[in-house]
Design an enzyme around this catalytic site. Structure first.
Site, short mmCIF file in Angstrom:
data_model
loop_
_atom_site.label_atom_id
_atom_site.label_comp_id
_atom_site.label_asym_id
_atom_site.label_seq_id
_atom_site.Cartn_x
_atom_site.Cartn_y
_atom_site.Cartn_z
N LYS A 91 0.86 -1.19 0.00
CA LYS A 91 0.00 0.00 0.00
C LYS A 91 0.88 1.22 0.00
CE LYS A 91 -3.86 2.23 0.26
NZ LYS A 91 -3.41 2.91 -0.99
N GLN A 112 7.26 3.97 3.77
CA GLN A 112 5.84 3.60 3.78
C GLN A 112 5.61 2.34 4.61
OE1 GLN A 112 3.78 5.62 1.37
NE2 GLN A 112 2.23 5.04 2.85
N LYS A 127 5.42 1.64 -3.09
CA LYS A 127 5.35 2.99 -3.66
C LYS A 127 5.61 2.88 -5.15
CE LYS A 127 4.81 7.29 -2.25
NZ LYS A 127 4.15 7.82 -1.05
N ASP A 167 0.12 10.67 -4.66
CA ASP A 167 1.26 11.31 -4.00
C ASP A 167 1.52 12.57 -4.83
OD1 ASP A 167 3.46 10.68 -1.80
OD2 ASP A 167 4.57 11.44 -3.50
N THR A 211 -4.25 13.72 4.95
CA THR A 211 -2.82 13.84 5.29
C THR A 211 -2.56 15.16 6.01
OG1 THR A 211 -2.36 12.56 3.32
CG2 THR A 211 -0.49 13.58 4.41
N SER A 378 -6.79 5.98 3.73
CA SER A 378 -6.89 5.05 2.60
C SER A 378 -7.36 3.68 3.07
CB SER A 378 -5.52 4.90 1.91
OG SER A 378 -5.26 5.96 1.04
#
Ligand code: NDP
Ligand code: 2IT
Length: 446
Positions: A91, A112, A127, A167, A211, A378
């Protein structure tokens, strides 16, 4: 300093990943925290967990050919690094920016893995991205690029396998084109294969804001742990994209005042406080430049010389990009009385900057803890997709606030337990490493 027992492991990482300086930097920062862990939990060393955690499970690099609006053929390079799946499907977001190379994606995938562990949700780390520059491209060019990108990437994805999101340079528009192409190729409306979807088509409320909001919730918790609050505080935020804008919105809602923000052209200072509605119109709706904000708001001034970190503030929120806040910037912030820093971006502070903040006793929330609200939301989107449900904004935001509070408390308690009270870098690295490492041992040598 890296503990001498770990020096050989780090030397190996440098040797095997030559030229990937950001990846090496991210690994070094985690290894610097892990010395005491191996003493307490020698089983992790026996199972070579650190060596294994530094090596991605799978790395995919692919050609992305597409045609621009003039009919000229363009070639980009796409990446997906599936870093660690001990806790759940890979993820993590996709970054579209001309600077993207394998080392960028690896540093982000490594971070991550630990960030996702801190959320307490069942998600592994990954990623991806491409060296595509969306700036100045039409919607149809972005669509054709996304379709070509997904035509290769789809075979590596799945709601139980690998679940990308946005992102830098990837927002709801791009996720829409990517999802459309995935659906077309697979003939499956598999909502849970991507997050950050539009709320009209299987997306979840609060994911867009999560975020930035989460970073501010984290800053608020750090201040509360010292008996302080955001009320009346002056803040500086770098960037003016998704994370920055919603960080500014939440600071305003909690009684603080953001006096400066930036993009890669320069920064604006608005002593009256950044007007977040004007900022959203300029940066998100019109995809304009931060200089346009200054043109629109009479009280704001646009600067191209110096750094946004020279603007005095109580709280600094770096929300743009990696290594944007240097040792020199940290010194300026400390000199001007800054008491707290929470990283909305991934690895925005250089190692010299981090050291300066810790030495000066500035509250410092590292990205893997402070910006985990995006990926945590998410995971809430995946939950809603799996149960074909959709939650209200208030309910989801309350969940986000709880998750950020629990990440804060775990980092705080772990730092204490390992002899570094108040050091959220040590707390975040050790707490997340233990969670991933113990799962890896339990799953055997895979
Ligand atoms: P966006 O693409 O929405 O915005 C990026 C912003 O950063 C833009 O304002 C961009 O300016 C600015 N920027 C980029 N490089 C520089 C630079 N060198 N100096 C000053 N400003 C710069 O991306 P996001 O807001 O989504 O991401 C920002 C950071 O947050 C990244 O580190 C990302 O990895 C991290 N993050 C994002 C999450 C998310 O959910 N989106 C989750 C967790 C972390 P310009 O327009 O000039 O390029
Ligand atoms: O860095 C990050 O945590 C993100 N870009 C969000 C990842 C996600 O899967 O929501």
């Amino acid at each position: 300093m890296i503990d001498e027992k770990l020096e050989g492991i780090f030397a190996d990482v440098v040797r095997r990943n030559p030229g990937e300086l950001e990846f090496q930097q991210a690994v070094r920062e985690v290894l610097e925290s892990l010395g005491p862990v191996l003493v307490k939990d020698p089983e992790l060393a026996e199972h070579k967990v650190i060596e294994r955690i530094c090596e991605p499970e799978r790395q995919v690099i692919f050609r992305v050919p597409w045609q621009d609006d003039t009919g000229e053929i363009q070639i980009n390079r796409g990446f997906r690094v599936e870093f660690n799946s001990a806790l759940g499907p890979y993820k993590g977001g996709l970054r579209f920016h001309p600077s993207v190379h394998l080392g960028t994606v690896k540093f982000l995938g490594f971070e991550q893995t630990f960030k996702n562990a801190l959320t307490g949700m069942p998600i592994g780390g990954g990623k991806g991205g491409a060296d595509f520059d969306p700036k100045g491209r039409s919607d149809t060019e972005v669509m054709r690029f996304c379709q070509s990108f997904m035509t290769e990437l789809y075979r590596h994805l799945g709601e139980h396998t690998d679940v990308p999101a946005g992102d830098v340079g990837v927002g709801t528009r791009e996720i829409g084109y990517l999802f459309g192409q995935y659906k077309r190729i697979t003939n499956r409306y598999e909502s849970g294969v991507l997050t950050g979807k539009g709320i009209d088509w299987s997306g979840a409320l609060v994911r867009t804001e999560a975020t930035g909001y989460g970073t501010v919730f984290f800053a608020r918790k750090m201040l509360a742990a010292r008996g302080d609050s955001l009320d009346g505080k002056t803040c500086v935020v770098s960037g003016s994209g998704n994370v920055a804008v919603y960080a500014i919105e939440k600071v305003n809602q909690l009684g603080g005042r953001v006096v400066a923000c930036s993009d890669s052209d320069g920064y604006v200072v608005d002593e009256k406080g950044i007007d977040v509605e004007v900022l959203k119109a300029v940066k998100l709706d019109e995809r304009g430049r931060i200089a346009d904000y200054a043109d629109r708001c009479g009280t704001a001034r646009f600067h191209t010389k110096g750094s946004v970190w020279e603007v005095p503030c109580d709280v600094a929120l770096p929300c743009a990009t990696q290594n944007e806040l240097t040792g020199r910037d940290a010194a300026a912030l400390i000199r001007n009385g800054c008491i707290a820093v929470a990283e909305g971006a991934n690895m925005p502070t250089t190692p010299e900057g981090v050291r300066a903040f810790l030495d000066a006793g500035v509250l410092f929330g590292p990205g893997k803890a402070a910006n985990a609200g995006g990926v945590a939301t998410s995971a809430l989107e995946m939950q809603q997709n799996a149960s074909r449900d959709s939650w209200t904004f208030e309910h989801t935001e309350a969940r986000l606030a709880e998750i950020m509070a629990s990440i804060h408390d775990r980092c705080f308690a772990t730092a204490d337990e390992f002899g570094a009270p108040g050091n959220y870098v040590v707390g975040a690295n050790i707490a997340s490493f233990l969670k991933v490492g113990r799962a890896m041992v339990a799953l055997g040598l895979v």
